[in-house]
Design an enzyme around this catalytic site. Structure first.
Site, PDB file in Angstrom:
ATOM      1  NE  ARG A   1      31.183  36.606  65.359  1.00 13.26           N
ATOM      2  CZ  ARG A   1      30.420  37.579  65.841  1.00 13.26           C
ATOM      3  NH1 ARG A   1      30.925  38.774  66.046  1.00 13.26           N
ATOM      4  NH2 ARG A   1      29.152  37.351  66.101  1.00 13.26           N
TER       5      ARG A   1
ATOM      6  CB  THR B   1      30.120  47.535  70.151  1.00 11.11           C
ATOM      7  OG1 THR B   1      29.458  48.405  69.225  1.00 11.11           O
ATOM      8  CG2 THR B   1      29.947  46.100  69.714  1.00 11.11           C
TER       9      THR B   1
ATOM     10  CG  ASP C   1      23.318  42.979  67.796  1.00 12.12           C
ATOM     11  OD1 ASP C   1      23.984  43.451  68.736  1.00 12.12           O
ATOM     12  OD2 ASP C   1      23.806  42.205  66.941  1.00 12.12           O
TER      13      ASP C   1
ATOM     14  CE  LYS D   1      27.748  43.017  71.963  1.00 15.07           C
ATOM     15  NZ  LYS D   1      29.090  42.511  71.591  1.00 15.07           N
ATOM     16  CB  THR D   2      24.013  37.249  69.383  1.00 16.46           C
ATOM     17  OG1 THR D   2      24.372  38.511  68.835  1.00 16.46           O
ATOM     18  CG2 THR D   2      22.819  36.685  68.645  1.00 16.46           C
TER      19      THR D   2
HETATM   20  P1  ATP Z   1      28.243  40.867  67.774  1.00 16.11           P
HETATM   21  O1  ATP Z   1      28.451  42.046  68.670  1.00 16.11           O
HETATM   22  O2  ATP Z   1      29.098  40.899  66.534  1.00 16.11           O
HETATM   23  O3  ATP Z   1      26.801  40.574  67.481  1.00 16.11           O
HETATM   24  P2  ATP Z   1      28.270  38.925  69.871  1.00 16.11           P
HETATM   25  O4  ATP Z   1      28.923  39.537  71.060  1.00 16.11           O
HETATM   26  O5  ATP Z   1      26.785  38.956  69.805  1.00 16.11           O
HETATM   27  O6  ATP Z   1      28.851  39.588  68.575  1.00 16.11           O
HETATM   28  P3  ATP Z   1      27.994  36.086  69.528  1.00 16.11           P
HETATM   29  O7  ATP Z   1      27.380  36.137  68.158  1.00 16.11           O
HETATM   30  O8  ATP Z   1      27.104  35.808  70.672  1.00 16.11           O
HETATM   31  O9  ATP Z   1      28.813  37.423  69.777  1.00 16.11           O
HETATM   32  O10 ATP Z   1      29.179  35.016  69.585  1.00 16.11           O
HETATM   33  C1  ATP Z   1      30.026  34.790  68.485  1.00 16.11           C
HETATM   34  C2  ATP Z   1      30.417  33.336  68.426  1.00 16.11           C
HETATM   35  O11 ATP Z   1      31.261  33.039  69.525  1.00 16.11           O
HETATM   36  C3  ATP Z   1      29.245  32.361  68.490  1.00 16.11           C
HETATM   37  O12 ATP Z   1      29.415  31.392  67.500  1.00 16.11           O
HETATM   38  C4  ATP Z   1      29.347  31.673  69.821  1.00 16.11           C
HETATM   39  O13 ATP Z   1      29.184  30.293  69.653  1.00 16.11           O
HETATM   40  C5  ATP Z   1      30.777  31.913  70.264  1.00 16.11           C
HETATM   41  N1  ATP Z   1      30.797  32.255  71.680  1.00 16.11           N
HETATM   42  C6  ATP Z   1      30.638  33.491  72.195  1.00 16.11           C
HETATM   43  N2  ATP Z   1      30.743  33.458  73.529  1.00 16.11           N
HETATM   44  C7  ATP Z   1      30.975  32.178  73.859  1.00 16.11           C
HETATM   45  C8  ATP Z   1      31.197  31.534  75.121  1.00 16.11           C
HETATM   46  N3  ATP Z   1      31.212  32.206  76.267  1.00 16.11           N
HETATM   47  N4  ATP Z   1      31.388  30.204  75.109  1.00 16.11           N
HETATM   48  C9  ATP Z   1      31.415  29.520  73.940  1.00 16.11           C
HETATM   49  N5  ATP Z   1      31.238  30.084  72.726  1.00 16.11           N
HETATM   50  C10 ATP Z   1      31.018  31.395  72.684  1.00 16.11           C
END
Ligand code: ATP
Length: 334
Positions: A218, A159, A110, A65-66
């Protein structure tokens, strides 16, 4: 939940996460439907020279998401301002953020479901009309002063989409539901990250890491880094043997279950004869927060076919019993 299989990021991981984040939609692995939908929205906005609709990203932690919020800003070629629901405790906190935005800026919030209620109400008007009403003064003499904002795009992440009030949910023009990744997609994530880290892993090793990553990029990136550490310290290549040895050291089993997953499954099977058992009873019996069991452990055990949820509580499946090497006993084994 702490440990290798927690889908939440540890503060020490943020540098690595930044380095491994895809920068464009085409680099973003998987989620093909969301990518196509988002791509169309952004292309149309760029062609119209207009800010796109506000975007809600819903899904479990660690699915990107981030990363997607950063991609939205990059694709629009606009700056990104990041904040989070828990940081917005008063309407004034939000007013300060909103009034500092420049035209077209992307605001990422977030955990938007954790924002203060008073701020939520201010956000409705800001999202719809790019305006806020600021209260000046106190008591009987207080007056509300309207303030025009620069047009912006809100990207909210949650989430727990179900916890968002309907008026807020309705103001997002596009909601993306992020799904857990398939093993093949996770293998692509691992290959890409291995390339960026300049670490060579065998194809079998890649598949093994992907299989144990609980559908979460992640976690895939984190397990890859543990294998890389292992190879460095033991001077071994990134092959299947190193993957097995490294992940065994961190208690990650062949299905991606860790200590807490196994403890929960074992409690259902051994202490409650396979269930049904209620969430809070289960949480007390393993000494963990009910929320952690519900949001992290249970979705994974259910997806893996080891546990089911019934109206009367959690029940271990036949596969769940087998996973622990115990013969299912009586009607408890679903
Ligand atoms: P949170 O809810 O904990 O904030 P998030 O959903 O925002 O988590 P991210 O921080 O965007 O998750 O992603 C976590 C890690 O996974 C990052 O380092 C990112 O590089 C990797 N990642 C996430 N999605 C992908 C994707 N589709 N392709 C490649 N790498 C990804």
């Amino acid at each position: 939940m702490t440990g290798e299989l927690s889908p939440q990021a540890a503060p020490s991981e943020q540098g690595f996460e930044g380095a491994l984040r895809p920068a464009t939609l085409s680099e973003f692995v998987g989620q093909s439907k969301v990518r196509r939908q988002l791509g169309l929205l952004l292309d149309a906005a760029t062609m119209r020279q207009h800010t796109p609709d506000h975007i809600l990203l819903a899904g479990p932690p660690g699915l990107g998401k981030t990363t997607l919020s950063m991609i939205v800003a990059a694709e629009l070629d606009k700056p990104l301002h990041q904040t989070s629901g828990p940081a917005i405790q008063h309407a004034g906190d939000l007013a300060a953020v909103l009034s500092a935005l420049t035209p077209g800026e992307v605001l990422f919030v977030d955990e938007i479901h954790r924002m203060a209620r008073s701020a939520e109400e201010m956000l409705y008007l800001a999202m719809e009309d790019f305006k806020v009403d600021i209260m000046v003064g106190k008591g009987a003499g207080a007056t509300s002063v309207p303030l025009e904002l620069a047009p912006f795009t809100l990207v909210g992440a949650t989430t727990r989409a179900g916890l968002l009030p309907n008026p807020l949910r309705d103001r997002f023009g596009f909601t993306a539901h992020l799904e857990f990744y398939s093993d093949d997609e996770l293998a692509d994530v691992v290959r890409r990250a291995a390339g960026l880290l300049d670490f060579s892993v065998s194809e079998q090793g890649v598949d093994e890491i992907a299989r144990r990553s609980r559908g979460t990029p992640r976690i895939a990136n984190r397990l890859l880094r543990r294998v890389r550490d292992y190879s460095l310290v033991h001077e071994t290549p990134g092959d299947t043997a190193s993957v097995h040895a490294a992940l065994a050291l961190y208690d990650v089993d062949e299905h991606g279950l860790d200590r807490l997953d196994r403890e929960v499954l074992r409690a259902v099977v051994e202490r409650f004869s396979g269930g049904p058992v209620g969430l809070s009873t289960l949480a007390v019996s393993v000494g963990e927060e009910a929320e952690t069991i519900e949001s992290v452990v249970e979705p994974f055990l259910v997806r893996a076919g080891l546990l089911t949820r019934t109206p009367r509580g959690r029940v271990a499946t036949r596969l769940g019993w087998q996973h622990l090497g115990i013969v299912p006993a009586g009607p408890g084994a679903a």
